[in-house]
Design a protein around this motif. Sequence first.
Motif, PDB file in Angstrom:
ATOM      1  N   LYS A  62      32.957  -2.043  -7.847  1.00 45.55           N
ATOM      2  CA  LYS A  62      32.372  -1.482  -6.615  1.00 45.55           C
ATOM      3  C   LYS A  62      32.555  -2.113  -5.357  1.00 45.55           C
ATOM      4  CE  LYS A  62      27.692  -1.122  -7.020  1.00 45.55           C
ATOM      5  NZ  LYS A  62      26.457  -1.099  -7.343  1.00 45.55           N
ATOM      6  N   GLY A 127      32.093   3.301  -4.446  1.00 47.81           N
ATOM      7  CA  GLY A 127      31.170   2.996  -3.326  1.00 47.81           C
ATOM      8  C   GLY A 127      30.136   1.757  -3.811  1.00 47.81           C
ATOM      9  N   LEU A 128      29.445   1.200  -2.907  1.00 44.21           N
ATOM     10  CA  LEU A 128      28.468   0.146  -3.201  1.00 44.21           C
ATOM     11  C   LEU A 128      27.151   0.655  -3.817  1.00 44.21           C
ATOM     12  CD1 LEU A 128      29.188  -2.133  -0.343  1.00 44.21           C
ATOM     13  CD2 LEU A 128      29.859  -2.787  -2.597  1.00 44.21           C
ATOM     14  N   LYS A 129      26.704   1.813  -3.402  1.00 45.12           N
ATOM     15  CA  LYS A 129      25.630   2.471  -3.784  1.00 45.12           C
ATOM     16  C   LYS A 129      25.763   3.076  -5.469  1.00 45.12           C
ATOM     17  CE  LYS A 129      23.793   3.273   0.438  1.00 45.12           C
ATOM     18  NZ  LYS A 129      23.487   4.223   1.474  1.00 45.12           N
ATOM     19  N   LEU A 130      26.893   2.933  -5.973  1.00 46.85           N
ATOM     20  CA  LEU A 130      27.060   3.667  -7.264  1.00 46.85           C
ATOM     21  C   LEU A 130      26.533   2.585  -8.352  1.00 46.85           C
ATOM     22  CD1 LEU A 130      30.646   5.064  -7.259  1.00 46.85           C
ATOM     23  CD2 LEU A 130      28.646   6.468  -7.258  1.00 46.85           C
ATOM     24  N   LYS A 161      29.831  -5.037 -10.543  1.00 42.37           N
ATOM     25  CA  LYS A 161      29.754  -5.704  -9.025  1.00 42.37           C
ATOM     26  C   LYS A 161      30.790  -6.605  -8.722  1.00 42.37           C
ATOM     27  CE  LYS A 161      24.846  -6.534  -9.641  1.00 42.37           C
ATOM     28  NZ  LYS A 161      23.755  -7.565  -9.250  1.00 42.37           N
TER      29      LYS A 161
END
Length: 164
Positions: A62, A127-130, A161
Amino acid sequence: MLRTEKMYLRLVCVAVLFLAATAEVANHEPCNDLSPDALNSCTVSQVRITPCANPKDCRLVKGTTAFIDFDFTPNFSASNLTTGLFWEIGTVDVEFGDLFQTNGCDYTACPVESGKSQVLNYSLRIGLKLPIGKFVFKWKLWNSANDKEICCFKTAVELVKRKK
C-alpha cells in the motif's frame, strides 16, 4: 541528436530493461463468468506485475505503484476499447477506484485487429486506504461498441502494509 537527448534515451532504455528484468509473470486464469461467445473473443497469454516476487500470490505494498502489463490477442476488431479493474468478491465484481470504464486506448494501441497480439500497460497506484489481505483482481478489456467482445483474466494479489 543532442548529447542530452542521447543521455535521456539511454536512461529510458536502462529503466525499461530494469522493469522488464524485475517484472514477474503472474499466474492468471480466464474469467469463468462470461458467456461462451465472450470466453472465445480474446486470449490473454501472459500477465506481468512489477513488483511481484511470487507468481501465485503477488504482494503489493500500500502507498506504492505497481506496474501491470499483459499480452492479449483479440478475436475481434475494434476502433475503441474500454477497460476496468475489479475486485472479485464471490459472484460480484466491485469496481477498483479510478480504473472503471476507462478508455483502454490510453494503455494499448487502437484500433485493435482480430488475431493481432498486443500489450496493455498500466501503472496502478495502491492507495493507503485500501484494505490489507488477499484478493482476486479481475481485469476486463472490451469493445466499446458492444459488451460481447471481451478480454478478461483474474489474478491473485495480496495487499500489505509498508514496513516501517
